[in-house]
Design a protein around this motif. Structure first.
Motif, PDB file in Angstrom:
ATOM      1  N   ASN A  20     -21.647 102.746  74.368  1.00  0.00           N
ATOM      2  CA  ASN A  20     -22.044 103.072  72.983  1.00  0.00           C
ATOM      3  C   ASN A  20     -23.303 102.304  72.600  1.00  0.00           C
ATOM      4  OD1 ASN A  20     -19.986 104.906  72.455  1.00  0.00           O
ATOM      5  ND2 ASN A  20     -18.597 103.350  71.638  1.00  0.00           N
ATOM      6  N   ARG A  21     -23.358 101.056  73.019  1.00  0.00           N
ATOM      7  CA  ARG A  21     -24.558 100.256  72.752  1.00  0.00           C
ATOM      8  C   ARG A  21     -25.765 100.850  73.471  1.00  0.00           C
ATOM      9  NH1 ARG A  21     -22.596  95.633  74.298  1.00  0.00           N
ATOM     10  NH2 ARG A  21     -23.593  95.357  76.326  1.00  0.00           N
ATOM     11  N   TRP A  22     -25.567 101.268  74.705  1.00  0.00           N
ATOM     12  CA  TRP A  22     -26.668 101.863  75.446  1.00  0.00           C
ATOM     13  C   TRP A  22     -27.165 103.148  74.794  1.00  0.00           C
ATOM     14  CZ3 TRP A  22     -24.479 101.371  81.149  1.00  0.00           C
ATOM     15  CH2 TRP A  22     -24.444 100.012  81.491  1.00  0.00           C
ATOM     16  N   ARG A  23     -26.245 103.980  74.313  1.00  0.00           N
ATOM     17  CA  ARG A  23     -26.654 105.210  73.625  1.00  0.00           C
ATOM     18  C   ARG A  23     -27.501 104.881  72.396  1.00  0.00           C
ATOM     19  NH1 ARG A  23     -21.146 106.526  74.074  1.00  0.00           N
ATOM     20  NH2 ARG A  23     -20.667 107.860  75.870  1.00  0.00           N
ATOM     21  N   GLY A  68     -30.917 104.241  73.339  1.00  0.00           N
ATOM     22  CA  GLY A  68     -31.598 105.308  74.060  1.00  0.00           C
ATOM     23  C   GLY A  68     -31.698 105.100  75.553  1.00  0.00           C
ATOM     24  N   CYS A  69     -30.678 104.532  76.157  1.00  0.00           N
ATOM     25  CA  CYS A  69     -30.681 104.283  77.607  1.00  0.00           C
ATOM     26  C   CYS A  69     -30.791 105.588  78.384  1.00  0.00           C
ATOM     27  CB  CYS A  69     -29.396 103.554  77.999  1.00  0.00           C
ATOM     28  SG  CYS A  69     -29.252 103.223  79.757  1.00  0.00           S
ATOM     29  N   ASP A  70     -31.708 105.617  79.368  1.00  0.00           N
ATOM     30  CA  ASP A  70     -31.829 106.841  80.171  1.00  0.00           C
ATOM     31  C   ASP A  70     -31.639 106.587  81.670  1.00  0.00           C
ATOM     32  OD1 ASP A  70     -35.369 107.011  79.318  1.00  0.00           O
ATOM     33  OD2 ASP A  70     -34.289 105.589  80.590  1.00  0.00           O
ATOM     34  N   ALA A  71     -31.213 105.387  82.069  1.00  0.00           N
ATOM     35  CA  ALA A  71     -30.886 105.119  83.480  1.00  0.00           C
ATOM     36  C   ALA A  71     -30.170 103.785  83.571  1.00  0.00           C
ATOM     37  CB  ALA A  71     -32.134 105.101  84.352  1.00  0.00           C
ATOM     38  N   SER A 119     -37.861 105.360  80.436  1.00  0.00           N
ATOM     39  CA  SER A 119     -38.514 104.281  79.690  1.00  0.00           C
ATOM     40  C   SER A 119     -37.569 103.207  79.171  1.00  0.00           C
ATOM     41  CB  SER A 119     -39.281 104.870  78.494  1.00  0.00           C
ATOM     42  OG  SER A 119     -38.384 105.545  77.613  1.00  0.00           O
ATOM     43  N   ARG A 120     -36.247 103.448  79.227  1.00  0.00           N
ATOM     44  CA  ARG A 120     -35.294 102.482  78.690  1.00  0.00           C
ATOM     45  C   ARG A 120     -34.121 102.368  79.664  1.00  0.00           C
ATOM     46  NH1 ARG A 120     -36.918 101.657  73.461  1.00  0.00           N
ATOM     47  NH2 ARG A 120     -34.970 100.721  72.766  1.00  0.00           N
ATOM     48  N   VAL A 171     -36.048  97.038  79.345  1.00  0.00           N
ATOM     49  CA  VAL A 171     -34.675  96.756  79.762  1.00  0.00           C
ATOM     50  C   VAL A 171     -33.870  96.513  78.486  1.00  0.00           C
ATOM     51  CG1 VAL A 171     -33.154  95.210  81.027  1.00  0.00           C
ATOM     52  CG2 VAL A 171     -35.390  95.812  81.975  1.00  0.00           C
ATOM     53  N   ILE A 172     -33.014  97.461  78.149  1.00  0.00           N
ATOM     54  CA  ILE A 172     -32.276  97.370  76.888  1.00  0.00           C
ATOM     55  C   ILE A 172     -31.056  96.471  76.990  1.00  0.00           C
ATOM     56  CG2 ILE A 172     -33.040  99.654  76.145  1.00  0.00           C
ATOM     57  CD1 ILE A 172     -30.094 100.546  76.879  1.00  0.00           C
TER      58      ILE A 172
END
Length: 376
Positions: A220-223, A226-229, A173-174, A203-204
């Motif tokens: 770190n920003r993606w974490r 909640g980035c999952d791909a 989803s993110r 799209v984060i």
């Protein structure tokens, strides 16, 4: 398109127009094929060293020519290839297109990337030379109608739809997108973001530069979001390095890409890594058993996406020659633009009627494993 690219594109078109005015004229258009009456020649232009070492494109093209000639050729003449190396360079590609025109070549399979095809396609269009593009996927290639230029692969829209749907079906989803700052990268990132939004996937982040200096900050920003791909929309060399950098910091992230994930150099470069990789492709959705068996019998390994598109391009040219009884580029192009439910090894294709696209391509997403990969 950036300002620099626009200026370069205009300059290249002026160079091409000058060369054609200075060197080409209507009387020379059929000289090559008339002088070699026993053969019909197809031009093939692409960055030879890079593509021959990374794909089976040339093998697919040559297999198709062999089959055509074994079945009596075309119009009582053998089919032959004129292979030219454009080196992935727009100026070189323009020169080759001009030479094909001067030699009277009425059908060409080429060039390769979206970036190069965008520059060179108008030379073929303006001079009535049939051009089948075997690998360029950018949706903006047909920013206006073309009579002589056709695409032999699914476009970025179709790959993006398959990729976005796979993510939605699997609960992703993110998503973050890394894209190259060129025609291909911008095009794929844009159409993908649209398809993701239609499926409520966020799209984060969209980034064009990841290096040792910033990879920690980026991941770190993606974490935090909640980035999952991660989607990679970039050339193979750049994509490989970015995947390595991200994977070293966060090995849990899966990566999605299009057909370049299937290139030999990509698979070999990541053979020592345990990475979750997913490739959008149509090669297993429309694999033709007869073609597969013929290719395997000659080479001892399976064809790839590029072998399929090259083979299909030659066979479509052959179908056009047989249907029209001529090697006239205009009549061949008119035939191709009229096809409906036409059988090819990449599916049953119909021309969509508004741009030089075909309806009938279908893409799927498959997980690939590079661990211990060896090309034999």
């Amino acid at each position: 398109m950036t300002g620099k690219i626009r200026v370069f594109y205009a300059s290249m078109l002026m160079v091409g127009a000058f060369l054609l005015t200075a060197c080409g004229n209507a009387e020379t258009v059929t000289v090559f094929n008339e002088a070699v009456a026993q053969s019909i020649h197809i031009g093939v232009a692409y960055p030879v060293e890079s593509i021959d070492s990374n794909t089976h494109f040339r093998r697919g093209v040559e297999l198709a020519v062999t089959q055509v000639n074994e079945n009596g050729g075309l119009l009582g003449r053998t089919l032959q290839l004129l292979i030219r190396d454009d080196e992935g360079d727009a100026h070189r590609a323009m020169q080759i297109a001009t030479t094909f025109y001067e030699q009277g070549i009425t059908a060409v399979i080429g060039h390769w990337s979206t970036n190069i095809c965008y520059f060179v396609k108008d030379v073929y269009e303006e001079n009535g030379i049939l051009l089948l593009m075997p690998a360029a996927t950018g949706t903006m290639l047909f920013d206006y109608y073309h009579n002589y230029v056709f695409r032999m692969v699914a476009n970025n829209q179709i790959f993006a739809e398959a990729m976005a749907q796979h993510m939605a079906d699997n609960g992703l989803s993110r998503v973050a997108i890394f894209f190259s700052d060129d025609e291909y990268g911008l095009d794929f990132a844009t159409v993908l973001e649209w398809e993701l939004a239609r499926r409520n996937i966020i799209v984060i982040d969209r980034v064009t530069s990841i290096s040792i200096a910033n990879v920690d900050a980026v991941t770190n920003r993606w974490r935090a979001f909640g980035c999952d791909a991660v989607v990679i929309a970039a050339p193979a060399t750049e994509g490989i390095e970015v995947i390595r950098l991200i994977h070293a910091v966060d090995p849990s992230l899966p990566f999605f890409g299009d057909s370049f994930f299937g290139r030999i150099s990509f698979l070999e470069a990541l053979q020592d890594y345990e990475i979750n990789l997913y490739k959008a492709t149509y090669e297993h959705g429309y694999i033709d058993a007869e073609f597969y068996d013929a290719f395997y019998a000659v080479h001892g390994f399976a064809p790839d996406l590029y072998a399929m598109s090259g083979f299909a391009a030659v066979k479509l040219i052959a179908d056009a020659v047989q249907a029209t009884g001529t090697i006239c580029g205009t009549q061949m192009a008119e035939f191709i633009a009229s096809i409906t439910d036409h059988p090819t090894i990449v599916g049953r294709l119909s021309h969509c009627g508004t741009t030089q696209e075909f309806i009938g391509f279908s893409a799927t997403v498959q997980q690939i494993n590079t661990r211990g990969y060896s090309h034999e």
